[in-house]
Scaffold this motif. Structure first.
Motif, PDB file in Angstrom:
ATOM      1  N   MET A   1      24.962  22.682 -12.050  1.00 54.45           N
ATOM      2  CA  MET A   1      23.963  23.050 -11.072  1.00 54.45           C
ATOM      3  C   MET A   1      22.796  23.697 -11.792  1.00 54.45           C
ATOM      4  O   MET A   1      22.983  24.475 -12.712  1.00 54.45           O
ATOM      5  CB  MET A   1      24.556  24.019 -10.058  1.00 54.45           C
TER       6      MET A   1
ATOM      7  N   ASP B   1      17.522  23.880  -8.193  1.00 56.56           N
ATOM      8  CA  ASP B   1      18.044  23.047  -7.105  1.00 56.56           C
ATOM      9  C   ASP B   1      17.562  23.515  -5.734  1.00 56.56           C
ATOM     10  O   ASP B   1      17.250  22.694  -4.871  1.00 56.56           O
ATOM     11  CB  ASP B   1      19.577  23.008  -7.123  1.00 56.56           C
TER      12      ASP B   1
ATOM     13  N   ARG C   1      17.877  14.403 -10.092  1.00 53.74           N
ATOM     14  CA  ARG C   1      19.184  14.817 -10.620  1.00 53.74           C
ATOM     15  C   ARG C   1      20.108  13.601 -10.731  1.00 53.74           C
ATOM     16  O   ARG C   1      21.111  13.488 -10.020  1.00 53.74           O
ATOM     17  CB  ARG C   1      19.843  15.857  -9.700  1.00 53.74           C
TER      18      ARG C   1
ATOM     19  N   TYR D   1      23.962  13.966 -10.808  1.00 48.18           N
ATOM     20  CA  TYR D   1      24.690  14.488  -9.652  1.00 48.18           C
ATOM     21  C   TYR D   1      25.296  13.323  -8.881  1.00 48.18           C
ATOM     22  O   TYR D   1      24.859  12.192  -8.989  1.00 48.18           O
ATOM     23  CB  TYR D   1      23.752  15.248  -8.709  1.00 48.18           C
TER      24      TYR D   1
ATOM     25  N   THR E   1      28.580  17.966  -9.878  1.00 51.06           N
ATOM     26  CA  THR E   1      27.760  18.452  -8.770  1.00 51.06           C
ATOM     27  C   THR E   1      27.445  17.288  -7.845  1.00 51.06           C
ATOM     28  O   THR E   1      27.113  16.196  -8.303  1.00 51.06           O
ATOM     29  CB  THR E   1      26.460  19.098  -9.297  1.00 51.06           C
TER      30      THR E   1
ATOM     31  N   LEU F   1      25.225  21.376  -1.374  1.00 48.50           N
ATOM     32  CA  LEU F   1      25.444  21.079  -2.774  1.00 48.50           C
ATOM     33  C   LEU F   1      26.812  21.639  -3.153  1.00 48.50           C
ATOM     34  O   LEU F   1      27.097  22.812  -2.895  1.00 48.50           O
ATOM     35  CB  LEU F   1      24.341  21.726  -3.614  1.00 48.50           C
TER      36      LEU F   1
END
Length: 161
Positions: free
Chosen positions: A1, A5, A59, A62, A80, A106
């Motif tokens: 993370m 974010d 991202r 992710y 994540t 998240l």
């Protein structure tokens, strides 16, 4: 993370709210999802597409799980994961009621670390609904990620407001 974010998700969710609002007042096409999973609209799909492009573009390492995107096992190998409900309250959205919003959570290593409700849309909701829905973001995340049914999820000893 990543530390950024929160800013990324906040900016994306505000734009998602504007996209959804662009469909209010006109007849967004709507249909039922297979298997009795409820309704979906073209606004749901437009918001979902925007969020996936922006968030995963920023991202790419992710994972992604959304109510409006077919799930894949790829997210299970990610530390994540974004959990998204492009329009929470699709039935209200279809009927023109201002009690819908966008939810993004998240998860990091299976633990919910961030839950955001569209802050601009929240102003139109009664405070009790906004507080409930804010917690709902994390509940949706847990349910979606771990497949724990609602009535079996852990509950805090007292409400978190």
């Amino acid at each position: 993370m990543q530390a950024t974010d929160l800013a990324l998700i906040t900016d994306a969710i505000r734009m998602a709210g504007k996209i959804a609002s662009g469909y209010v007042g006109r007849s967004a096409q709507a249909w039922d999802k297979p298997g009795g999973a409820g309704p979906v609209t073209e606004a749901d799909l437009a918001v979902d597409s925007y969020l996936k492009t922006v968030l995963m573009g920023a991202r790419p390492d992710y994972g992604w799980l959304s109510e409006e995107t077919e799930d894949t096992a790829a997210r299970l190998s990610r530390d994540t994961v974004f959990i998204v409900d492009p329009i929470d309250g699709t039935k209200a959205f279809i009927t023109g009621k201002p009690t819908f919003t966008t939810l993004i959570a998240l998860l990091h290593r299976g633990v919910p670390v961030l839950g955001i409700i569209d802050p601009d849309n929240t102003k139109s909701l009664p405070p009790a609904v906004a507080a409930s829905t804010g917690l709902d973001v994390l509940s949706h995340a847990l349910e979606s990620y771990t497949a724990i049914p609602f009535d079996q999820r852990p509950r805090p000893g007292r409400p978190i407001l």
